[in-house]
Design a protein around this motif. Structure first.
Motif, PDB file in Angstrom:
ATOM      1  N   PRO A 298      -4.765  11.471   5.522  1.00  0.00           N
ATOM      2  CA  PRO A 298      -4.102  10.569   3.912  1.00  0.00           C
ATOM      3  C   PRO A 298      -4.419  10.983   3.192  1.00  0.00           C
ATOM      4  O   PRO A 298      -5.388  11.212   2.725  1.00  0.00           O
ATOM      5  CB  PRO A 298      -4.904   9.155   4.715  1.00  0.00           C
ATOM      6  CG  PRO A 298      -6.408   9.617   5.598  1.00  0.00           C
ATOM      7  CD  PRO A 298      -5.930  10.556   6.342  1.00  0.00           C
ATOM      8  N   GLU A 299      -3.431  10.513   2.028  1.00  0.00           N
ATOM      9  CA  GLU A 299      -4.042  10.000   0.933  1.00  0.00           C
ATOM     10  C   GLU A 299      -4.877   9.169   1.186  1.00  0.00           C
ATOM     11  O   GLU A 299      -4.787   8.121   1.110  1.00  0.00           O
ATOM     12  CB  GLU A 299      -2.854   9.990   0.057  1.00  0.00           C
ATOM     13  CG  GLU A 299      -1.830  11.219  -0.004  1.00  0.00           C
ATOM     14  CD  GLU A 299      -2.819  12.843  -0.846  1.00  0.00           C
ATOM     15  OE1 GLU A 299      -3.162  12.352  -1.567  1.00  0.00           O
ATOM     16  OE2 GLU A 299      -2.875  13.781   0.063  1.00  0.00           O
ATOM     17  N   PRO A 300      -5.608   8.907  -0.294  1.00  0.00           N
ATOM     18  CA  PRO A 300      -6.585   7.489  -0.865  1.00  0.00           C
ATOM     19  C   PRO A 300      -5.665   6.957  -0.253  1.00  0.00           C
ATOM     20  O   PRO A 300      -5.956   5.306  -0.074  1.00  0.00           O
ATOM     21  CB  PRO A 300      -7.190   7.609  -2.101  1.00  0.00           C
ATOM     22  CG  PRO A 300      -6.930   9.158  -2.249  1.00  0.00           C
ATOM     23  CD  PRO A 300      -6.093   9.717  -1.045  1.00  0.00           C
ATOM     24  N   SER A 301      -4.313   6.489  -1.202  1.00  0.00           N
ATOM     25  CA  SER A 301      -3.781   5.341  -1.332  1.00  0.00           C
ATOM     26  C   SER A 301      -2.893   5.218   0.036  1.00  0.00           C
ATOM     27  O   SER A 301      -2.793   3.906  -0.141  1.00  0.00           O
ATOM     28  CB  SER A 301      -2.738   5.841  -2.338  1.00  0.00           C
ATOM     29  OG  SER A 301      -1.328   6.255  -1.955  1.00  0.00           O
ATOM     30  N   GLU A 302      -2.792   5.453   0.933  1.00  0.00           N
ATOM     31  CA  GLU A 302      -2.669   5.159   2.222  1.00  0.00           C
ATOM     32  C   GLU A 302      -3.863   4.492   3.622  1.00  0.00           C
ATOM     33  O   GLU A 302      -3.898   3.604   3.782  1.00  0.00           O
ATOM     34  CB  GLU A 302      -2.234   6.689   3.075  1.00  0.00           C
ATOM     35  CG  GLU A 302      -2.507   6.090   4.531  1.00  0.00           C
ATOM     36  CD  GLU A 302      -0.503   5.301   4.762  1.00  0.00           C
ATOM     37  OE1 GLU A 302      -0.128   4.730   5.765  1.00  0.00           O
ATOM     38  OE2 GLU A 302      -0.092   5.633   4.265  1.00  0.00           O
ATOM     39  N   MET A 303      -4.636   4.933   3.404  1.00  0.00           N
ATOM     40  CA  MET A 303      -6.196   4.541   3.151  1.00  0.00           C
ATOM     41  C   MET A 303      -6.416   2.303   2.363  1.00  0.00           C
ATOM     42  O   MET A 303      -7.342   2.035   2.952  1.00  0.00           O
ATOM     43  CB  MET A 303      -7.862   5.042   3.192  1.00  0.00           C
ATOM     44  CG  MET A 303      -7.015   5.795   4.107  1.00  0.00           C
ATOM     45  SD  MET A 303      -6.424   6.032   5.986  1.00  0.00           S
ATOM     46  CE  MET A 303      -8.809   5.532   5.767  1.00  0.00           C
ATOM     47  N   TYR A 304      -6.341   3.233   1.521  1.00  0.00           N
ATOM     48  CA  TYR A 304      -6.450   1.863   0.041  1.00  0.00           C
ATOM     49  C   TYR A 304      -5.736   1.694  -0.416  1.00  0.00           C
ATOM     50  O   TYR A 304      -5.422   1.956  -1.622  1.00  0.00           O
ATOM     51  CB  TYR A 304      -7.848   1.763  -0.837  1.00  0.00           C
ATOM     52  CG  TYR A 304      -9.505   2.953   0.578  1.00  0.00           C
ATOM     53  CD1 TYR A 304      -9.900   1.860   0.999  1.00  0.00           C
ATOM     54  CD2 TYR A 304      -8.970   3.789  -0.125  1.00  0.00           C
ATOM     55  CE1 TYR A 304     -10.880   1.837   1.364  1.00  0.00           C
ATOM     56  CE2 TYR A 304     -10.523   4.470   0.850  1.00  0.00           C
ATOM     57  CZ  TYR A 304     -11.153   3.670   1.915  1.00  0.00           C
ATOM     58  OH  TYR A 304     -12.565   3.946   1.930  1.00  0.00           O
ATOM     59  N   HIS A 305      -5.137   0.686  -0.531  1.00  0.00           N
ATOM     60  CA  HIS A 305      -3.448   0.449  -1.398  1.00  0.00           C
ATOM     61  C   HIS A 305      -4.259  -0.658  -2.681  1.00  0.00           C
ATOM     62  O   HIS A 305      -5.260  -1.113  -2.861  1.00  0.00           O
ATOM     63  CB  HIS A 305      -2.580  -0.795  -0.277  1.00  0.00           C
ATOM     64  CG  HIS A 305      -3.481  -2.383  -0.117  1.00  0.00           C
ATOM     65  ND1 HIS A 305      -4.124  -3.027  -0.585  1.00  0.00           N
ATOM     66  CD2 HIS A 305      -3.560  -2.315   1.653  1.00  0.00           C
ATOM     67  CE1 HIS A 305      -4.779  -3.561   0.460  1.00  0.00           C
ATOM     68  NE2 HIS A 305      -3.950  -3.387   1.555  1.00  0.00           N
ATOM     69  N   ASP A 306      -3.238  -0.882  -3.789  1.00  0.00           N
ATOM     70  CA  ASP A 306      -3.454  -0.841  -4.696  1.00  0.00           C
ATOM     71  C   ASP A 306      -4.421  -2.337  -5.059  1.00  0.00           C
ATOM     72  O   ASP A 306      -5.599  -2.367  -5.252  1.00  0.00           O
ATOM     73  CB  ASP A 306      -2.494  -1.233  -6.219  1.00  0.00           C
ATOM     74  CG  ASP A 306      -1.983  -0.337  -6.066  1.00  0.00           C
ATOM     75  OD1 ASP A 306      -2.073   1.384  -5.218  1.00  0.00           O
ATOM     76  OD2 ASP A 306      -0.875   0.162  -6.368  1.00  0.00           O
ATOM     77  N   ASP A 307      -4.143  -3.425  -4.162  1.00  0.00           N
ATOM     78  CA  ASP A 307      -4.892  -4.483  -4.068  1.00  0.00           C
ATOM     79  C   ASP A 307      -6.382  -4.967  -3.144  1.00  0.00           C
ATOM     80  O   ASP A 307      -6.911  -5.803  -2.749  1.00  0.00           O
ATOM     81  CB  ASP A 307      -4.057  -6.060  -4.219  1.00  0.00           C
ATOM     82  CG  ASP A 307      -3.462  -6.227  -3.080  1.00  0.00           C
ATOM     83  OD1 ASP A 307      -2.958  -4.873  -1.753  1.00  0.00           O
ATOM     84  OD2 ASP A 307      -3.259  -7.126  -2.915  1.00  0.00           O
ATOM     85  N   PHE A 308      -7.072  -3.562  -2.589  1.00  0.00           N
ATOM     86  CA  PHE A 308      -7.379  -3.354  -2.009  1.00  0.00           C
ATOM     87  C   PHE A 308      -8.725  -3.639  -1.913  1.00  0.00           C
ATOM     88  O   PHE A 308      -9.382  -3.614  -3.589  1.00  0.00           O
ATOM     89  CB  PHE A 308      -7.704  -1.923  -0.909  1.00  0.00           C
ATOM     90  CG  PHE A 308      -8.897  -1.624  -0.397  1.00  0.00           C
ATOM     91  CD1 PHE A 308      -7.792  -1.772   1.157  1.00  0.00           C
ATOM     92  CD2 PHE A 308     -10.238  -2.173   0.085  1.00  0.00           C
ATOM     93  CE1 PHE A 308      -8.773  -1.777   2.507  1.00  0.00           C
ATOM     94  CE2 PHE A 308     -11.157  -2.042   1.095  1.00  0.00           C
ATOM     95  CZ  PHE A 308     -10.456  -1.450   2.008  1.00  0.00           C
ATOM     96  N   SER A 309      -9.508  -5.132  -0.996  1.00  0.00           N
ATOM     97  CA  SER A 309     -10.373  -5.622  -1.833  1.00  0.00           C
ATOM     98  C   SER A 309     -11.416  -6.625  -0.532  1.00  0.00           C
ATOM     99  O   SER A 309     -12.133  -7.326  -0.674  1.00  0.00           O
ATOM    100  CB  SER A 309      -9.761  -6.965  -2.476  1.00  0.00           C
ATOM    101  OG  SER A 309      -9.276  -7.866  -1.523  1.00  0.00           O
ATOM    102  N   SER A 310     -11.115  -5.625   0.551  1.00  0.00           N
ATOM    103  CA  SER A 310     -12.381  -5.947   1.668  1.00  0.00           C
ATOM    104  C   SER A 310     -12.670  -4.983   1.686  1.00  0.00           C
ATOM    105  O   SER A 310     -12.737  -4.171   2.257  1.00  0.00           O
ATOM    106  CB  SER A 310     -11.248  -6.073   2.994  1.00  0.00           C
ATOM    107  OG  SER A 310      -9.742  -7.059   2.430  1.00  0.00           O
ATOM    108  N   PHE A 311     -14.604  -5.202   2.717  1.00  0.00           N
ATOM    109  CA  PHE A 311     -14.823  -4.300   2.227  1.00  0.00           C
ATOM    110  C   PHE A 311     -16.046  -4.654   3.846  1.00  0.00           C
ATOM    111  O   PHE A 311     -16.488  -5.591   4.630  1.00  0.00           O
ATOM    112  CB  PHE A 311     -16.409  -3.720   1.080  1.00  0.00           C
ATOM    113  CG  PHE A 311     -15.376  -3.790   0.227  1.00  0.00           C
ATOM    114  CD1 PHE A 311     -14.795  -2.615   0.396  1.00  0.00           C
ATOM    115  CD2 PHE A 311     -15.164  -4.259  -0.725  1.00  0.00           C
ATOM    116  CE1 PHE A 311     -14.310  -2.068  -1.391  1.00  0.00           C
ATOM    117  CE2 PHE A 311     -14.300  -4.832  -1.752  1.00  0.00           C
ATOM    118  CZ  PHE A 311     -14.022  -3.105  -2.185  1.00  0.00           C
ATOM    119  N   VAL A 312     -17.040  -3.592   4.611  1.00  0.00           N
ATOM    120  CA  VAL A 312     -18.172  -4.005   5.351  1.00  0.00           C
ATOM    121  C   VAL A 312     -19.265  -3.616   4.906  1.00  0.00           C
ATOM    122  O   VAL A 312     -18.847  -2.650   4.751  1.00  0.00           O
ATOM    123  CB  VAL A 312     -17.148  -2.707   7.367  1.00  0.00           C
ATOM    124  CG1 VAL A 312     -18.151  -3.327   8.097  1.00  0.00           C
ATOM    125  CG2 VAL A 312     -15.977  -3.547   7.296  1.00  0.00           C
TER     126      VAL A 312
END
Length: 279
Positions: A93-107
């Motif tokens: 995947p491209e980074p944009s596929e894994m992390y959309h623009d408003d990505f804000s959840s983390f483990v």
């Protein structure tokens, strides 16, 4: 073997395999694959009906001054290795596929990540745990495969899987080395010929430490001192850390008795290399 770039394509393929009653293995990688990665794929192919290899240089696990942009990439080479090893699917995947623009959840994790590599790479394991959790949710594998060279990562992933009830078997696989003892790493390509020779100090010093323990040395401090002394003989080497820790908790130990991890990170020139052994 297929190469896909989207989460939807992976899920559709896995859905078809599940309809056929097939088991699925996952080998997460950042690409620029070598014999160490191939050993993981080989094991996954032996254990499962189908194998997914993810090839994704995860920006979340790199610090501001680290080598995200220069990290080696060669998708054609990676695809050839995966196909030769018998993988069924590459998820690239491209980074944009894994992390959309408003990505804000983390483990994140409050244990196991503060020492060893976590001391100098404070955001690294949050990035690792987040991306691996995403891959687990996307692929839903029965088993996932990680190399012992990244021993702290292996311990962290096992703990995370237990904590979050993923229901995935985590399989740790042995370190694969060059004939002269250097642990296989994608970052070895950064080394000049002189640095490549100097890098042998990692495996050489670990071999010394292992022999001391096998010969009966129980004082962890003495083993660490001997390892550090050997590394310090190499002018191109700069120690990040040398530690002996409990393999289950990753807490420092005073004695070499029990199940222990002897681990190091050493800069050879500008290249940070890691190595270890487990007893």
């Amino acid at each position: 073997m297929k190469i896909v770039n989207t989460v939807a394509e992976v899920r559709e393929q896995v859905k078809e395999w599940r309809k056929q009653g097939l088991t699925v293995g996952l080998v997460p990688t950042m690409g620029y694959l070598h014999e160490g990665h191939k050993s993981l794929i080989d094991r996954a192919v032996a254990d499962n009906d189908r194998v997914v290899v993810s090839v994704f240089v995860n920006p979340m696990q790199f610090g501001p001054s680290e080598d995200l942009e220069s990290y080696p990439r060669d998708m054609d080479r990676d695809a050839a290795l995966c196909e030769d090893a018998g993988a069924s699917l590459i998820f690239h995947p491209e980074p944009s596929e894994m992390y959309h623009d408003d990505f804000s959840s983390f483990v994140d994790m409050s244990t196991l990540t503060g020492g060893l590599c976590g001391k100098t790479r404070p955001i690294h394991f949050r990035g690792v745990c987040t991306v691996v959790s995403k891959l687990f949710n996307i692929v839903t594998p029965d088993r996932a495969y990680f190399g012992q060279k990244d021993a702290q990562q292996l311990a962290v992933i096992r703990h995370m899987v237990s904590d979050l009830n993923f229901g995935i078997e985590i399989v740790g696989c042995p370190i694969i080395r060059e004939e002269d003892g250097l642990a296989k790493s994608s970052r070895n390509t950064y080394l000049s010929p002189e640095e490549r020779k100097a890098a042998l100090v990692l495996s050489r010093s670990l071999k010394l430490g292992k022999k001391l323990i096998e010969d009966g040395e129980k004082d962890a401090r003495k083993v660490i001192a001997a390892i550090r002394g050997e590394i310090e003989k190499e002018p191109l080497a700069k120690i990040d850390y040398v530690e002996i820790v409990d393999w289950n908790t990753l807490e420092p130990v005073e004695s070499t008795e029990g199940e222990i991890l002897t681990a190091m990170a050493v800069y050879i020139g500008k290249t940070r290399l890691i190595d270890n052994f487990i007893k």
